[in-house]
Design a protein around this motif. Structure first.
Motif, PDB file in Angstrom:
ATOM      1  N   VAL A   8       1.850  10.148 -15.332  1.00 31.02           N
ATOM      2  CA  VAL A   8       2.346   9.233 -14.310  1.00 31.02           C
ATOM      3  C   VAL A   8       1.122   8.653 -13.619  1.00 31.02           C
ATOM      4  CG1 VAL A   8       3.534   9.064 -12.090  1.00 31.02           C
ATOM      5  CG2 VAL A   8       4.523  10.430 -13.943  1.00 31.02           C
ATOM      6  N   VAL A   9       1.077   7.335 -13.459  1.00 29.54           N
ATOM      7  CA  VAL A   9      -0.025   6.691 -12.747  1.00 29.54           C
ATOM      8  C   VAL A   9       0.514   6.195 -11.406  1.00 29.54           C
ATOM      9  CG1 VAL A   9      -1.812   4.931 -12.799  1.00 29.54           C
ATOM     10  CG2 VAL A   9      -1.024   5.969 -14.941  1.00 29.54           C
ATOM     11  N   VAL A  10       0.122   6.860 -10.336  1.00 33.43           N
ATOM     12  CA  VAL A  10       0.543   6.451  -8.994  1.00 33.43           C
ATOM     13  C   VAL A  10      -0.405   5.348  -8.543  1.00 33.43           C
ATOM     14  CG1 VAL A  10       1.034   7.194  -6.650  1.00 33.43           C
ATOM     15  CG2 VAL A  10       1.329   8.808  -8.557  1.00 33.43           C
ATOM     16  N   ASN A  11       0.126   4.155  -8.419  1.00 33.15           N
ATOM     17  CA  ASN A  11      -0.710   2.978  -8.164  1.00 33.15           C
ATOM     18  C   ASN A  11      -0.601   2.536  -6.706  1.00 33.15           C
ATOM     19  OD1 ASN A  11      -2.483   0.943  -8.919  1.00 33.15           O
ATOM     20  ND2 ASN A  11      -0.855  -0.459  -9.539  1.00 33.15           N
ATOM     21  N   MET A  12      -1.605   1.794  -6.270  1.00 33.15           N
ATOM     22  CA  MET A  12      -1.642   1.176  -4.931  1.00 33.15           C
ATOM     23  C   MET A  12      -1.458   2.207  -3.827  1.00 33.15           C
ATOM     24  SD  MET A  12       0.492  -2.348  -5.468  1.00 33.15           S
ATOM     25  CE  MET A  12       0.883  -2.955  -7.104  1.00 33.15           C
ATOM     26  N   VAL A  13      -2.196   3.299  -3.885  1.00 32.52           N
ATOM     27  CA  VAL A  13      -2.099   4.340  -2.858  1.00 32.52           C
ATOM     28  C   VAL A  13      -2.926   3.931  -1.648  1.00 32.52           C
ATOM     29  CG1 VAL A  13      -2.567   6.752  -2.311  1.00 32.52           C
ATOM     30  CG2 VAL A  13      -1.737   6.116  -4.603  1.00 32.52           C
ATOM     31  N   ARG A  14      -2.271   3.876  -0.520  1.00 36.56           N
ATOM     32  CA  ARG A  14      -2.953   3.485   0.725  1.00 36.56           C
ATOM     33  C   ARG A  14      -3.482   4.723   1.441  1.00 36.56           C
ATOM     34  NH1 ARG A  14      -1.173  -1.770   2.400  1.00 36.56           N
ATOM     35  NH2 ARG A  14       0.409  -2.591   0.999  1.00 36.56           N
ATOM     36  N   PRO A  15      -4.627   4.599   2.111  1.00 37.52           N
ATOM     37  CA  PRO A  15      -5.161   5.757   2.849  1.00 37.52           C
ATOM     38  C   PRO A  15      -4.296   6.067   4.062  1.00 37.52           C
ATOM     39  CG  PRO A  15      -6.456   3.787   3.297  1.00 37.52           C
ATOM     40  CD  PRO A  15      -5.482   3.406   2.214  1.00 37.52           C
ATOM     41  N   HIS A  16      -4.238   7.340   4.413  1.00 37.46           N
ATOM     42  CA  HIS A  16      -3.521   7.757   5.619  1.00 37.46           C
ATOM     43  C   HIS A  16      -4.511   7.754   6.788  1.00 37.46           C
ATOM     44  CE1 HIS A  16      -0.320  10.035   3.074  1.00 37.46           C
ATOM     45  NE2 HIS A  16      -0.251   8.721   2.968  1.00 37.46           N
ATOM     46  N   VAL A  17      -4.338   6.792   7.694  1.00 39.40           N
ATOM     47  CA  VAL A  17      -5.312   6.648   8.776  1.00 39.40           C
ATOM     48  C   VAL A  17      -5.028   7.595   9.932  1.00 39.40           C
ATOM     49  CG1 VAL A  17      -5.851   4.269   8.191  1.00 39.40           C
ATOM     50  CG2 VAL A  17      -3.973   4.742   9.760  1.00 39.40           C
ATOM     51  N   LEU A  18      -3.810   8.105  10.022  1.00 37.34           N
ATOM     52  CA  LEU A  18      -3.458   9.065  11.069  1.00 37.34           C
ATOM     53  C   LEU A  18      -2.807  10.272  10.423  1.00 37.34           C
ATOM     54  CD1 LEU A  18      -1.816   6.788  13.808  1.00 37.34           C
ATOM     55  CD2 LEU A  18      -4.118   7.766  13.839  1.00 37.34           C
ATOM     56  N   TYR A  58      -2.486  10.362 -12.630  1.00 40.48           N
ATOM     57  CA  TYR A  58      -3.678   9.708 -12.118  1.00 40.48           C
ATOM     58  C   TYR A  58      -3.253   9.004 -10.831  1.00 40.48           C
ATOM     59  CZ  TYR A  58      -5.502  10.185 -16.913  1.00 40.48           C
ATOM     60  OH  TYR A  58      -5.900  10.677 -18.122  1.00 40.48           O
ATOM     61  N   GLU A  59      -4.219   8.736  -9.976  1.00 37.74           N
ATOM     62  CA  GLU A  59      -3.897   8.064  -8.725  1.00 37.74           C
ATOM     63  C   GLU A  59      -4.911   6.956  -8.471  1.00 37.74           C
ATOM     64  OE1 GLU A  59      -2.211  10.619  -5.746  1.00 37.74           O
ATOM     65  OE2 GLU A  59      -3.420   9.636  -4.181  1.00 37.74           O
ATOM     66  N   LEU A  60      -4.413   5.748  -8.213  1.00 34.52           N
ATOM     67  CA  LEU A  60      -5.298   4.601  -8.025  1.00 34.52           C
ATOM     68  C   LEU A  60      -5.106   3.992  -6.641  1.00 34.52           C
ATOM     69  CD1 LEU A  60      -4.905   2.900 -11.520  1.00 34.52           C
ATOM     70  CD2 LEU A  60      -6.858   4.206 -10.659  1.00 34.52           C
ATOM     71  N   PRO A  61      -6.193   3.539  -6.015  1.00 35.43           N
ATOM     72  CA  PRO A  61      -6.095   3.022  -4.639  1.00 35.43           C
ATOM     73  C   PRO A  61      -5.513   1.613  -4.592  1.00 35.43           C
ATOM     74  CG  PRO A  61      -8.340   2.797  -5.438  1.00 35.43           C
ATOM     75  CD  PRO A  61      -7.578   3.524  -6.528  1.00 35.43           C
ATOM     76  N   PHE A  62      -4.998   1.267  -3.436  1.00 39.86           N
ATOM     77  CA  PHE A  62      -4.542  -0.095  -3.168  1.00 39.86           C
ATOM     78  C   PHE A  62      -5.756  -1.004  -3.027  1.00 39.86           C
ATOM     79  CE2 PHE A  62      -3.573  -3.316   0.137  1.00 39.86           C
ATOM     80  CZ  PHE A  62      -2.612  -4.029  -0.570  1.00 39.86           C
ATOM     81  N   LEU A  63      -5.743  -2.115  -3.765  1.00 38.59           N
ATOM     82  CA  LEU A  63      -6.848  -3.068  -3.695  1.00 38.59           C
ATOM     83  C   LEU A  63      -6.486  -4.150  -2.683  1.00 38.59           C
ATOM     84  CD1 LEU A  63      -7.658  -3.482  -7.509  1.00 38.59           C
ATOM     85  CD2 LEU A  63      -8.838  -2.026  -5.852  1.00 38.59           C
ATOM     86  N   GLY A  64      -7.068  -4.067  -1.526  1.00 38.30           N
ATOM     87  CA  GLY A  64      -6.709  -5.009  -0.485  1.00 38.30           C
ATOM     88  C   GLY A  64      -7.012  -6.454  -0.834  1.00 38.30           C
ATOM     89  N   ASP A  65      -8.032  -6.668  -1.676  1.00 38.79           N
ATOM     90  CA  ASP A  65      -8.420  -8.025  -2.052  1.00 38.79           C
ATOM     91  C   ASP A  65      -7.704  -8.521  -3.296  1.00 38.79           C
ATOM     92  OD1 ASP A  65     -10.185  -8.065   0.072  1.00 38.79           O
ATOM     93  OD2 ASP A  65     -11.834  -7.254  -1.126  1.00 38.79           O
ATOM     94  N   GLY A  66      -6.768  -7.754  -3.839  1.00 37.95           N
ATOM     95  CA  GLY A  66      -6.062  -8.163  -5.049  1.00 37.95           C
ATOM     96  C   GLY A  66      -6.755  -7.656  -6.292  1.00 37.95           C
ATOM     97  N   ALA A  67      -6.041  -7.786  -7.430  1.00 43.79           N
ATOM     98  CA  ALA A  67      -6.545  -7.237  -8.692  1.00 43.79           C
ATOM     99  C   ALA A  67      -7.354  -8.297  -9.431  1.00 43.79           C
ATOM    100  CB  ALA A  67      -5.382  -6.751  -9.548  1.00 43.79           C
ATOM    101  N   ASP A  68      -8.582  -8.576  -8.949  1.00 45.23           N
ATOM    102  CA  ASP A  68      -9.462  -9.472  -9.688  1.00 45.23           C
ATOM    103  C   ASP A  68     -10.335  -8.637 -10.633  1.00 45.23           C
ATOM    104  OD1 ASP A  68     -11.124  -8.180  -7.964  1.00 45.23           O
ATOM    105  OD2 ASP A  68     -11.703  -9.947  -6.817  1.00 45.23           O
ATOM    106  N   ILE A  69     -11.314  -9.276 -11.285  1.00 46.55           N
ATOM    107  CA  ILE A  69     -12.134  -8.551 -12.259  1.00 46.55           C
ATOM    108  C   ILE A  69     -12.899  -7.413 -11.587  1.00 46.55           C
ATOM    109  CG2 ILE A  69     -14.125  -8.767 -13.781  1.00 46.55           C
ATOM    110  CD1 ILE A  69     -13.147 -11.485 -14.595  1.00 46.55           C
TER     111      ILE A  69
END
Length: 320
Positions: free
Chosen positions: A218-228, A292-303
């Motif tokens: 399972v690939v968990v995509n766009m994981v956002r950081p927990h700020v609090l 696997y776990e992938l972070p959220f790309l705030g700037d979008g999925a460019d190269i």
């Protein structure tokens, strides 16, 4: 790792982006990877900011360490003509069939034929060898149909083998299914930490297992950081309003009193999001499939983002 990596996922979870990043990760350190598109959306070309992919393998990127990523958009009609030439030496006859409309019928109307051609072409690329004997590609990554259709898509050759009980079509269909059900294949499902994608992932894995198709990760995509953390969110409650306003004033924020309410609302929304993600992680853990776990790309999925995701996949063990 399995030489055929199939990437599926619910619409909107970023499966094409994950497939592209996976191809880059696998190509690292001198490997050759073929990235295959089967749905005709040209999503891979958009991600790599290149021209629309034709029905031919084309180098589209160089991975760290000198590895190469090639890409191919499989066209069902061209795949059928290849099939007729490869197995029946019917290249000219195939062109005649096209004029009669038989090719269009086979690739757009006849049930299942299109999927047979798409999976067959991908498997051919996996098994292809150079004159020296080595494989042409170390890995083939398929950007496959969505989770709701993936089991039937991969299993279609089982149905064909049952219909054509003898002959070359039966033998070819059986050979493809043996490969797709072997350890040489891994089917990954991409999800977000949201209720519907997680439920669809659980359903998809159950269907793959029932069909005896090999589940990868399972690939968990766009994981956002927990700020609090949980304690910080509880602290930002009504009883602490005066303390929060005092803290804002002590660090020089003017009008801090007016900011307390919106800050508390944002903290509450964040807390709800954290709780939702925690519950979805528990559901995924219960499935019993590594992830696997992938972070959220705030700037979008460019190269640049693809290379960042590929590096993250390598860090988590892909191709190492």
């Amino acid at each position: 790792m399995s030489r055929l990596q199939v990437v599926s996922g619910k619409g909107g979870t970023g499966k094409t982006t994950v497939a592209a990043a996976l191809a880059l990760a696998l190509a690292t350190e001198g490997k050759r990877t073929l990235l295959v598109e089967v749905e005709g959306r040209q999503g891979i070309a958009q991600l790599f900011e290149t021209e629309a992919l034709p029905y031919e393998e084309r180098k589209i990127a160089v991975a760290p360490g000198g590895g190469e990523v090639f890409a191919l958009a499989i066209d069902a009609e061209r795949a059928l003509l290849d099939y007729l030439q490869m197995f029946y030496k019917l290249g000219s006859a195939g062109r005649a069939l096209k004029k009669l409309g038989a090719i269009d019928f086979a690739t757009t109307i006849a049930p299942g034929v299109r999927d047979v051609l798409l999976t067959g072409k991908a498997c051919e690329a996996v098994r292809r060898r150079e004159k020296a004997g080595g494989f042409t590609y170390d890995y083939v990554v398929m950007d496959a149909p969505p989770t709701g259709r993936i089991t039937r898509f991969l299993n279609v050759n089982d149905e064909v083998a049952g219909l054509a009980r003898i002959g070359p079509i039966h033998n070819q269909a059986q050979a493809i299914m043996r490969f797709l059900k072997s350890p040489d294949t891994a089917v990954h499902l991409v999800t977000l930490l949201e209720e519907m994608p997680v439920q669809e992932t659980a359903d998809g894995i159950a269907e793959l297992r029932a069909a005896e198709l090999p589940v990868g990760r399972v690939v968990v995509n766009m994981v956002r950081p927990h700020v609090l953390d949980e304690a910080a969110v509880r602290a930002a409650s009504g009883a602490h309003r005066d303390a929060i306003a005092g803290t804002l004033a002590s660090v020089g924020v003017k009008g801090g009193t007016r900011l307390v309410e919106p800050l508390l609302e944002q903290a509450a929304e964040h807390a709800q999001r954290v709780e939702l993600e925690r519950a979805q992680r528990e559901t995924l853990d219960g499935i019993g499939v590594p992830s696997y776990e992938l972070p959220f790309l705030g700037d979008g999925a460019d190269i640049a983002g693809l290379y960042r995701l590929a590096k993250e996949l390598r860090r988590q063990g892909v191709g190492a």
